[in-house]
Design a protein around this motif. Structure first.
Motif, PDB file in Angstrom:
ATOM      1  N   UNK A 141     -52.832 -13.028  -0.967  1.00 42.77           N
ATOM      2  CA  UNK A 141     -52.460 -12.460  -2.266  1.00 42.77           C
ATOM      3  C   UNK A 141     -51.649 -11.181  -2.079  1.00 42.77           C
ATOM      4  N   UNK A 142     -52.139 -10.276  -1.250  1.00 45.04           N
ATOM      5  CA  UNK A 142     -51.437  -9.001  -1.047  1.00 45.04           C
ATOM      6  C   UNK A 142     -50.088  -9.213  -0.363  1.00 45.04           C
ATOM      7  N   UNK A 143     -50.065 -10.094   0.641  1.00 46.67           N
ATOM      8  CA  UNK A 143     -48.821 -10.345   1.365  1.00 46.67           C
ATOM      9  C   UNK A 143     -47.800 -11.029   0.470  1.00 46.67           C
ATOM     10  N   UNK A 144     -48.243 -11.995  -0.328  1.00 43.80           N
ATOM     11  CA  UNK A 144     -47.305 -12.727  -1.197  1.00 43.80           C
ATOM     12  C   UNK A 144     -46.710 -11.808  -2.252  1.00 43.80           C
ATOM     13  N   UNK A 203     -35.668 -14.113   8.756  1.00 46.30           N
ATOM     14  CA  UNK A 203     -36.917 -13.355   8.689  1.00 46.30           C
ATOM     15  C   UNK A 203     -38.051 -14.336   8.448  1.00 46.30           C
ATOM     16  N   UNK A 204     -39.032 -14.322   9.342  1.00 49.17           N
ATOM     17  CA  UNK A 204     -40.145 -15.260   9.222  1.00 49.17           C
ATOM     18  C   UNK A 204     -41.461 -14.489   9.220  1.00 49.17           C
ATOM     19  N   UNK A 205     -42.316 -14.820   8.268  1.00 49.90           N
ATOM     20  CA  UNK A 205     -43.631 -14.198   8.132  1.00 49.90           C
ATOM     21  C   UNK A 205     -44.671 -15.314   8.177  1.00 49.90           C
ATOM     22  N   UNK A 206     -45.555 -15.262   9.159  1.00 45.12           N
ATOM     23  CA  UNK A 206     -46.602 -16.266   9.317  1.00 45.12           C
ATOM     24  C   UNK A 206     -47.946 -15.555   9.292  1.00 45.12           C
ATOM     25  N   UNK A 207     -48.932 -16.134   8.615  1.00 46.30           N
ATOM     26  CA  UNK A 207     -50.229 -15.471   8.507  1.00 46.30           C
ATOM     27  C   UNK A 207     -51.362 -16.494   8.518  1.00 46.30           C
ATOM     28  N   UNK A 208     -52.543 -15.994   8.827  1.00 44.39           N
ATOM     29  CA  UNK A 208     -53.770 -16.767   8.669  1.00 44.39           C
ATOM     30  C   UNK A 208     -54.906 -15.800   8.414  1.00 44.39           C
ATOM     31  N   UNK A 209     -55.889 -16.243   7.635  1.00 39.56           N
ATOM     32  CA  UNK A 209     -57.040 -15.401   7.318  1.00 39.56           C
ATOM     33  C   UNK A 209     -57.981 -15.317   8.524  1.00 39.56           C
ATOM     34  N   UNK A 210     -58.965 -14.416   8.420  1.00 40.82           N
ATOM     35  CA  UNK A 210     -59.924 -14.220   9.505  1.00 40.82           C
ATOM     36  C   UNK A 210     -60.807 -15.446   9.682  1.00 40.82           C
ATOM     37  N   UNK A 211     -61.239 -15.668  10.926  1.00 40.27           N
ATOM     38  CA  UNK A 211     -62.213 -16.699  11.269  1.00 40.27           C
ATOM     39  C   UNK A 211     -63.398 -16.004  11.942  1.00 40.27           C
ATOM     40  N   UNK A 212     -64.514 -16.716  12.165  1.00 41.46           N
ATOM     41  CA  UNK A 212     -65.665 -16.052  12.803  1.00 41.46           C
ATOM     42  C   UNK A 212     -65.346 -15.405  14.139  1.00 41.46           C
ATOM     43  N   UNK A 213     -64.355 -15.889  14.860  1.00 36.54           N
ATOM     44  CA  UNK A 213     -64.041 -15.356  16.185  1.00 36.54           C
ATOM     45  C   UNK A 213     -62.734 -14.580  16.246  1.00 36.54           C
ATOM     46  N   UNK A 214     -62.116 -14.338  15.081  1.00 32.06           N
ATOM     47  CA  UNK A 214     -60.792 -13.702  15.121  1.00 32.06           C
ATOM     48  C   UNK A 214     -60.510 -12.982  13.814  1.00 32.06           C
ATOM     49  N   UNK A 215     -59.915 -11.792  13.923  1.00 34.01           N
ATOM     50  CA  UNK A 215     -59.450 -11.062  12.746  1.00 34.01           C
ATOM     51  C   UNK A 215     -58.154 -11.683  12.245  1.00 34.01           C
ATOM     52  N   UNK A 216     -58.028 -11.772  10.933  1.00 37.01           N
ATOM     53  CA  UNK A 216     -56.806 -12.323  10.360  1.00 37.01           C
ATOM     54  C   UNK A 216     -55.575 -11.581  10.820  1.00 37.01           C
ATOM     55  N   UNK A 217     -54.458 -12.284  10.919  1.00 38.13           N
ATOM     56  CA  UNK A 217     -53.245 -11.661  11.428  1.00 38.13           C
ATOM     57  C   UNK A 217     -52.015 -12.072  10.626  1.00 38.13           C
ATOM     58  N   UNK A 218     -50.975 -11.241  10.767  1.00 39.02           N
ATOM     59  CA  UNK A 218     -49.653 -11.513  10.198  1.00 39.02           C
ATOM     60  C   UNK A 218     -48.633 -11.254  11.294  1.00 39.02           C
ATOM     61  N   UNK A 219     -47.785 -12.248  11.563  1.00 34.49           N
ATOM     62  CA  UNK A 219     -46.718 -12.094  12.554  1.00 34.49           C
ATOM     63  C   UNK A 219     -45.383 -12.114  11.809  1.00 34.49           C
ATOM     64  N   UNK A 225     -42.505  -4.652   4.191  1.00 30.16           N
ATOM     65  CA  UNK A 225     -43.600  -4.198   5.047  1.00 30.16           C
ATOM     66  C   UNK A 225     -44.231  -2.877   4.601  1.00 30.16           C
ATOM     67  N   UNK A 226     -43.467  -1.833   4.218  1.00 30.19           N
ATOM     68  CA  UNK A 226     -44.138  -0.603   3.790  1.00 30.19           C
ATOM     69  C   UNK A 226     -45.139  -0.842   2.660  1.00 30.19           C
ATOM     70  N   UNK A 227     -44.761  -1.641   1.672  1.00 29.37           N
ATOM     71  CA  UNK A 227     -45.684  -1.905   0.568  1.00 29.37           C
ATOM     72  C   UNK A 227     -46.906  -2.686   1.041  1.00 29.37           C
ATOM     73  N   UNK A 228     -46.704  -3.679   1.888  1.00 26.25           N
ATOM     74  CA  UNK A 228     -47.840  -4.467   2.386  1.00 26.25           C
ATOM     75  C   UNK A 228     -48.779  -3.623   3.236  1.00 26.25           C
ATOM     76  N   UNK A 229     -48.232  -2.754   4.100  1.00 26.96           N
ATOM     77  CA  UNK A 229     -49.076  -1.945   4.974  1.00 26.96           C
ATOM     78  C   UNK A 229     -49.943  -0.969   4.192  1.00 26.96           C
ATOM     79  N   UNK A 230     -49.553  -0.646   2.968  1.00 27.62           N
ATOM     80  CA  UNK A 230     -50.343   0.269   2.143  1.00 27.62           C
ATOM     81  C   UNK A 230     -51.463  -0.432   1.384  1.00 27.62           C
ATOM     82  N   UNK A 231     -51.601  -1.747   1.529  1.00 22.95           N
ATOM     83  CA  UNK A 231     -52.615  -2.474   0.751  1.00 22.95           C
ATOM     84  C   UNK A 231     -53.972  -2.518   1.427  1.00 22.95           C
TER      85      UNK A 231
END
Length: 673
Positions: free
Chosen positions: A22-25, A80-96, A144-150
């Motif tokens: 939601x925040x990234x979109x 420009x490519x933005x790929x993401x996935x939410x957190x899992x039990x063994x990994x913190x969610x990430x955005x590349x 990115x500046x707006x997303x990093x502030x969320x």
């Protein structure tokens, strides 16, 4: 035919706060709307649009998604490519986030930039010869500046911000721990304050923060007090001031940094002269440093799975499976070697109580006899008596026997009985200096209680580790001497030389006093002052570590001797730092990280600190017979003790020598007082 693709930007961001989507979109959608695209719809799993020759695809499936923006650029395109996935039990969610240039330029023409943002001369020549378009000089995507502030978003355990961070005097200590964080990956850009125009520093910091968002962290020093505190923590060669900007790459440790120029500064004059172009160069260097950095293993594994999930070739559950930690592979050969080495390690053994008692009784009996011979008496108190006996023995040897020993050595030197009379004389002088130091140490330590068994065990462990380290340093010095000798022969003969050995054996000093004696004897462009007492104190109190310090001191003295010989004869025109920083085969040098040519202003301007740094020199060097010596060599960067060797360069003066004023413990400064 290979694809002409150049990676220009990359950010790997950890976002632990769900939902990322939601925040990234929202941030990404606002950005592309400003570029002329219609507002993307959140109701569809795949939204496609075109505007002004650019194409946008936003797709999602479950807890992962991908946004791709293709824009025209010259004869090619920027993707420009933005790929993401939410957190899992063994990994913190990430955005590349990546930005790539497809076509329009030769990827070789824009390699990974060096840490100043410059491309090599070879690449510039190749680019000019082929008349290809300049590769895009991009900055961070605008969302990115707006997303990093969320949320609290990080990379390598360091939070990355959407704007410049203001650093006050009280925040410096905490921030230094961020800079030295071992897991840090992102460069840190520090903007110093400009007392003439504080607003300029803020504008520069904002410009940089927009340019490196996600790939770097920008910090602005709030005022001169914050700047002074920061520079004090950085040390004399890693600070930033006067409106300059400095980039600190990872890994970073101000206490152990041997090459300060690895963290490039840009002065205020250069920035004012070139304006935004200078700031863009800093941005380009920072982004170029991170664009090709290896992606963490868990992100790499799950990134491939996310692409397959979005293509419909894998199920969502495969992302969690890929995030699960992998068992580490065991290297059986290395493990077997480790076991064998551990089996060969000899552990220190604590002597039995009976043995200790017997040894103590014997020592006391010997001490009584010695004291009686000296005309003294012995008291029964074990601690005070031992201290009195030790001082009595030391005083007797130093005051009464030293003259006789040196007289005997003079006779040995004048005859042909000794095989190496010079070496014997040097050894006895070392012994005399050590005896003087021993008397002072014993006097200071009167009344100290006996060590416990635990303290003895720790001392034994520490002694073994220091002995192993000293042996390693000795081996490394021998190899370094071999390399220098070969380089010198190759330079002289112009052809390879193999299977021969150096004429002179490598000098392996046992302590700092021995180094001083050897220097007086054999280094003709070095003058050594009255510093044997300070050196002897280190030899006696830290006799194992002193082997390592002595080796470093000898290497430094030989480098100074070579430099002084070259400069006094006109074969070299620069200073000692230039001598060590240059790359000349066969030249004796030391790492520039060991060298400090100046003391801080607070040390030089306060007599409390400058007075201990005034040392004797011949009248032909200075009429007063003393000079303030700021230049020094750090035999140990941090910790206690941290030995220093202070020197004065008169190689271009009347004596043509380097004068050593002091070799001993760290002198007092603002941190120690």
């Amino acid at each position: 035919m290979t694809s002409n693709v150049t990676r220009l930007y990359q950010a790997v961001l950890r976002d632990p706060t769900p939902p990322i989507s939601i925040r990234l979109r929202r941030s990404f959608s606002d950005w592309v709307v400003r570029k002329g695209f219609p507002p993307p719809s959140a109701a569809v799993v795949k939204d496609e649009a075109e505007a002004g020759g650019a194409r946008l695809v936003m797709e999602r499936r479950g807890d992962c998604g991908r946004y791709t923006l293709d824009e025209p650029y010259g004869q090619g395109r920027l993707r420009t490519r933005v790929t993401y996935t939410e957190s899992t039990p063994n990994m913190t969610g990430w955005v590349v986030v990546t930005v790539e240039q497809h076509g329009g330029a030769d990827p070789v023409a824009r390699r990974e930039p060096d840490r100043t943002g410059r491309r090599s001369a070879k690449q510039r020549g190749k680019q000019g010869a082929e008349q290809q378009p300049e590769p895009a000089m991009v900055k961070a995507p605008g969302f990115l500046p707006a997303y990093l502030n969320t949320a609290r978003i990080s990379d390598g355990a360091v939070q990355v911000e959407g704007a410049a961070v203001l650093l006050t005097e009280d925040d410096v200590q905490r921030f230094v721990s961020v800079m030295t964080e071992p897991r840090r990956r992102v460069p840190i850009l520090v903007v110093s304050s400009d007392p003439r125009d504080p607003e300029v520093a803020r504008e520069r910091a904002d410009h940089l923060a927009d340019g490196v968002a996600g790939a770097g962290l920008v910090v602005r020093l709030a005022d001169l007090r914050a700047q002074d505190r920061f520079n004090e923590a950085m040390g004399p060669e890693l600070g930033v001031f006067g409106g300059a900007i400095r980039t600190y790459f990872a890994p970073f440790d101000p206490a152990g940094e041997h090459y300060p120029r690895r963290h490039p500064p840009m002065g205020d004059a250069a920035i004012r002269g070139r304006g935004a172009t200078a700031l863009d160069r800093i941005v380009d260097g920072t982004i170029g440093e991170t664009a090709h950095r290896k992606v963490p293993d868990d992100v790499r594994r799950t990134l491939d799975v996310v692409h397959r999930v979005l293509a419909g070739r894998a199920e969502l559950g495969k992302i969690a499976d890929a995030a699960a930690p992998r068992p580490s592979k065991v290297d059986f050969a290395r493990e077997e070697m480790r076991r064998r080495m551990m089996a060969m390690t000899r552990r220190p053994t604590v002597p039995k109580a009976e043995t200790v008692t017997t040894a103590k009784t014997t020592a006391e009996t010997t001490a009584e006899a010695t004291a009686e011979a000296a005309g003294g008496t012995v008291e029964t108190g074990p601690v005070s008596a031992a201290a009195e006996i030790a001082q009595s023995v030391a005083d007797m040897v130093v005051k009464e026997l030293r003259g006789e020993l040196e007289t005997a050595l003079g006779l040995a030197t004048s005859s042909q009985i000794a095989g190496d009379s010079g070496q014997v004389l040097r050894e006895i002088r070392v012994l005399g200096a050590h005896l003087s130091g021993l008397r002072d140490i014993v006097a200071e330590r009167r009344g100290d209680g006996p060590a416990t068994e635990a303290e003895k065990n720790l001392r034994d462990e520490h002694r073994l580790l220091n002995e192993e380290y000293a042996e390693t340093v000795t081996s490394a010095r021998k190899l370094a001497e071999r390399v220098r000798w070969l380089e010198r022969r190759l330079a002289e003969a112009g052809q390879p030389v193999y299977g021969v050995t150096e004429d002179d054996p490598v000098f392996e000093p046992g302590g700092l006093v021995e180094v001083l004696a050897k220097a007086r004897e054999s280094l003709h462009h070095i003058g050594v002052g009255d510093t044997d007492g300070a050196a002897a104190r280190l030899d006696l109190e830290h006799h194992i570590q002193c082997r390592t310090w002595a080796a470093k001191a000898w290497d430094a003295l030989r480098a100074l001797d070579d430099f002084a010989g070259a400069r006094s004869s006109g074969r070299f025109a620069g200073g000692f730092y230039d001598w060590c920083a240059g790359d000349s085969p066969g030249r004796r040098t030391i790492p520039t990280g060991m060298l400090s040519m100046r003391e801080s202003k607070s040390v030089v301007t306060r007599s409390k600190f400058s007075a201990p740094r005034r040392f004797a020199v011949p009248p032909e060097v200075h009429p007063s017979g003393q000079v303030l010596m700021e230049s020094h060599i750090k035999l140990r960067s941090v910790g206690y003790p941290a030995p220093r060797m202070y020197f004065h360069d008169d190689s271009a003066g009347t004596t043509g020598k380097i004068w050593i004023g002091y070799l001993g413990e760290h002198l007092p400064n603002t941190r120690t007082n």
